[in-house]
Design a protein around this motif. Sequence first.
Motif, PDB file in Angstrom:
ATOM      1  N   VAL B 230      10.005 -15.479  -6.769  1.00 33.12           N
ATOM      2  CA  VAL B 230      10.498 -14.110  -6.591  1.00 33.12           C
ATOM      3  C   VAL B 230       9.455 -13.206  -5.923  1.00 33.12           C
ATOM      4  N   PHE B 231       9.926 -12.463  -4.920  1.00 36.23           N
ATOM      5  CA  PHE B 231       9.008 -11.656  -4.121  1.00 36.23           C
ATOM      6  C   PHE B 231       9.680 -10.366  -3.652  1.00 36.23           C
ATOM      7  N   GLU B 232      10.752 -10.506  -2.878  1.00 32.07           N
ATOM      8  CA  GLU B 232      11.336  -9.343  -2.208  1.00 32.07           C
ATOM      9  C   GLU B 232      11.865  -8.281  -3.173  1.00 32.07           C
ATOM     10  N   ILE B 233      12.633  -8.730  -4.197  1.00 34.91           N
ATOM     11  CA  ILE B 233      13.248  -7.747  -5.099  1.00 34.91           C
ATOM     12  C   ILE B 233      12.165  -6.896  -5.746  1.00 34.91           C
ATOM     13  N   ILE B 234      11.080  -7.551  -6.184  1.00 29.72           N
ATOM     14  CA  ILE B 234      10.012  -6.806  -6.851  1.00 29.72           C
ATOM     15  C   ILE B 234       9.299  -5.890  -5.860  1.00 29.72           C
ATOM     16  N   MET B 235       9.057  -6.388  -4.645  1.00 23.29           N
ATOM     17  CA  MET B 235       8.399  -5.543  -3.643  1.00 23.29           C
ATOM     18  C   MET B 235       9.212  -4.275  -3.409  1.00 23.29           C
ATOM     19  N   ALA B 236      10.531  -4.410  -3.370  1.00 17.53           N
ATOM     20  CA  ALA B 236      11.380  -3.254  -3.081  1.00 17.53           C
ATOM     21  C   ALA B 236      11.469  -2.314  -4.278  1.00 17.53           C
ATOM     22  N   MET B 237      11.486  -2.854  -5.497  1.00 18.40           N
ATOM     23  CA  MET B 237      11.762  -1.999  -6.645  1.00 18.40           C
ATOM     24  C   MET B 237      10.527  -1.389  -7.286  1.00 18.40           C
ATOM     25  N   THR B 238       9.469  -2.167  -7.448  1.00 16.32           N
ATOM     26  CA  THR B 238       8.293  -1.630  -8.159  1.00 16.32           C
ATOM     27  C   THR B 238       6.970  -1.918  -7.451  1.00 16.32           C
ATOM     28  N   GLU B 239       6.984  -2.778  -6.442  1.00 13.91           N
ATOM     29  CA  GLU B 239       5.757  -3.245  -5.794  1.00 13.91           C
ATOM     30  C   GLU B 239       4.776  -3.839  -6.803  1.00 13.91           C
ATOM     31  N   GLY B 240       5.300  -4.349  -7.913  1.00 19.08           N
ATOM     32  CA  GLY B 240       4.439  -4.991  -8.910  1.00 19.08           C
ATOM     33  C   GLY B 240       4.067  -4.072 -10.062  1.00 19.08           C
ATOM     34  N   GLY B 241       4.355  -2.781  -9.917  1.00 20.13           N
ATOM     35  CA  GLY B 241       3.952  -1.813 -10.923  1.00 20.13           C
ATOM     36  C   GLY B 241       4.974  -1.640 -12.020  1.00 20.13           C
ATOM     37  N   PRO B 242       4.841  -0.770 -12.972  1.00 20.39           N
ATOM     38  CA  PRO B 242       3.662   0.094 -13.172  1.00 20.39           C
ATOM     39  C   PRO B 242       2.425  -0.714 -13.567  1.00 20.39           C
ATOM     40  N   GLY B 243       1.308  -0.349 -13.016  1.00 22.60           N
ATOM     41  CA  GLY B 243       0.113  -1.173 -13.199  1.00 22.60           C
ATOM     42  C   GLY B 243       0.364  -2.507 -12.536  1.00 22.60           C
ATOM     43  N   TYR B 244       0.208  -3.574 -13.318  1.00 21.40           N
ATOM     44  CA  TYR B 244       0.554  -4.891 -12.814  1.00 21.40           C
ATOM     45  C   TYR B 244       1.695  -5.475 -13.629  1.00 21.40           C
ATOM     46  N   ALA B 245       2.493  -4.598 -14.264  1.00 27.46           N
ATOM     47  CA  ALA B 245       3.479  -5.053 -15.255  1.00 27.46           C
ATOM     48  C   ALA B 245       4.565  -5.947 -14.676  1.00 27.46           C
ATOM     49  N   THR B 246       4.858  -5.807 -13.375  1.00 28.12           N
ATOM     50  CA  THR B 246       5.917  -6.649 -12.803  1.00 28.12           C
ATOM     51  C   THR B 246       5.389  -7.494 -11.645  1.00 28.12           C
ATOM     52  N   GLU B 247       4.077  -7.633 -11.564  1.00 24.71           N
ATOM     53  CA  GLU B 247       3.519  -8.399 -10.459  1.00 24.71           C
ATOM     54  C   GLU B 247       3.806  -9.887 -10.661  1.00 24.71           C
ATOM     55  N   SER B 248       4.434 -10.517  -9.654  1.00 29.30           N
ATOM     56  CA  SER B 248       4.722 -11.949  -9.754  1.00 29.30           C
ATOM     57  C   SER B 248       3.609 -12.734  -9.056  1.00 29.30           C
ATOM     58  N   MET B 249       3.656 -14.060  -9.226  1.00 33.20           N
ATOM     59  CA  MET B 249       2.643 -14.902  -8.592  1.00 33.20           C
ATOM     60  C   MET B 249       2.613 -14.698  -7.079  1.00 33.20           C
TER      61      MET B 249
END
Lengths: 274, 294
Positions: B230-249
């Motif tokens: 998973v990459f695109e959905i997270i980049m669009a919604m949170t960019e991995g944030g808040p902090g690193y809470a949604t950062e994927s590999m």
Amino acid sequence: MKKVSILAIKYIVYGVMVAISIVPFYILFYLSVNSPSRSYFESMNLLPDWQFYNYMEAWKQSNIGLSIFNSIVITVGALVLLVLLASAAGYSIARFPNVFNRTVFIVLLLCMMIPAIIVTVPLYTLMKDIGGINSRWAMTLLQTSTMLPFAVFLYTSFIKSIPKEIEESAIIDGCTHFTAFWRVTFHFLKPVNSSVVILAGMRIWNNYDQAIFFLQDSSVRTIPLAVSAFFQKYGADWNLMAAASMIGLLPAVLLFLFFQKSFVKGITTGAIKG
Amino acid sequence: MYSLLNRINTRLHLFMTVPAALLYGIFFIYPLIQGIGISMTDSNGVTEPNFIGLQNFIEFFNDDRAKGALMNTIYFAVGSAPLLNIFGLAYALFLDQNIRGRTFIRTIVYMPAVISPLIMGYIWYFIMQPQRGFLYHVLESMHLGFLNGNWLADSSTALNVIIMVNVWQFVGMTMIIYLAGLQGIPGELYEASKIDGAGYLARLRYVTIPMLYPAIKINVVTNIIGSLAVFEIIMAMTEGGPGYATESMSIFIMRMMYGSFTGYSTAVALIMFVVIVIPVFIFLRATKSKEMEM
């Protein structure tokens, strides 16, 4: 009476399913025809104010015509290559399982599980060495390669399900196995071609995680890159982003509708029975 | 000379795998092998890399951010795969019935999978906006305003929201595979079990689900593979944030790459590879023995 109410419940469930699937499309459409001052929901207002001007503005600002051209060149090129290479490989693997073919198949199956981002660093060096950065042909080859394991898998299991006899008469008539494949077997592959075109086509059309590394110049950027630019360069411009997305979505939807009839059939024989 | 050409010509079919193998070798296998070398260096993309052995791999286990990204990715996959399969199967069972307009409904339900995950993410980011988003006003107008929150900025809900969006988008894809599987079940099986007095649930449990094993296998494997990347959905919604809470590999690897930690990011990529291959392999083994039993 009972029958009628069961039918009614069924259609209510279907209605909910359809509504759920349509929500994202509606939101996108809503944004694309709303004026910037109304780009957020001020209240419960589901009707936009029909600003089709957004489409012209998005077209101009992001040069999305060029992006569509780039996306089409890369997607069509990769799909043609993919169908030719993967069907040939699938035929060879399905019909003549020698050591080399079996090894190729196993390696491809194992690598199907690996996300493409894993090789990005060495791949970047390679692409730089072959002049493949900001180049449509290199991206085409890369996309073909990325979707190869999946396509070969579908073709192999599909060809295994077709009886060998269909090639045999051609071979008696003097064809080699190689020409028999292109003249006879290939014509039976229509359903699996559709599956590959739809599934791989969507992935290539929407590819972002490789495009972001290898297509940095604005002259070669594809639709996802053009759309995401509205969030970086111009500071979250929702309406133009939505309009650009709608424009970029249209070819994908058309492609899907065109191939969808034989798509399910290809999945049934290619993936489930294999 | 002629006989040589003739021999090549008649054996051409044995080498039809070569072009595919060659292309894949150049663009995937070769970089993958090279990556193993890079992962054992302190390469930063600028200065000459030095060999540092397994230091990058050790570094990973001391890096809380990296381990967090790994846990987020696993959480995302473990959350997405069952939901996708439960809803996908339910959708398929509903749409497998003989009813008017089902082809149309299937097409519509599949449609979200056509949208780029990136755009899907942007759409949901917009829906989820506090105060000015779509959902905020829907809840307000239903007098459920107390449910409103800033879901994407809250580290305890952000990843769950992203899982939901992923399921929303790809449930149609999972459904199509199940529909294909359902069509392959012979009707006689249902009739026989009906004669034996089996109700709907019993038929589901003893006929439908066992006969769907190949479809379940494909769906679970592709869902896990897709979720772990998973990459695109997270980049669009949170960019991995808040902090690193949604950062994927994938996002972590990309950040490290841009941050000139080339050697380290390649090592993390190889760890990711192992993390993905092991569960899929175990799952494939487990279902294989299950199928044998039947």
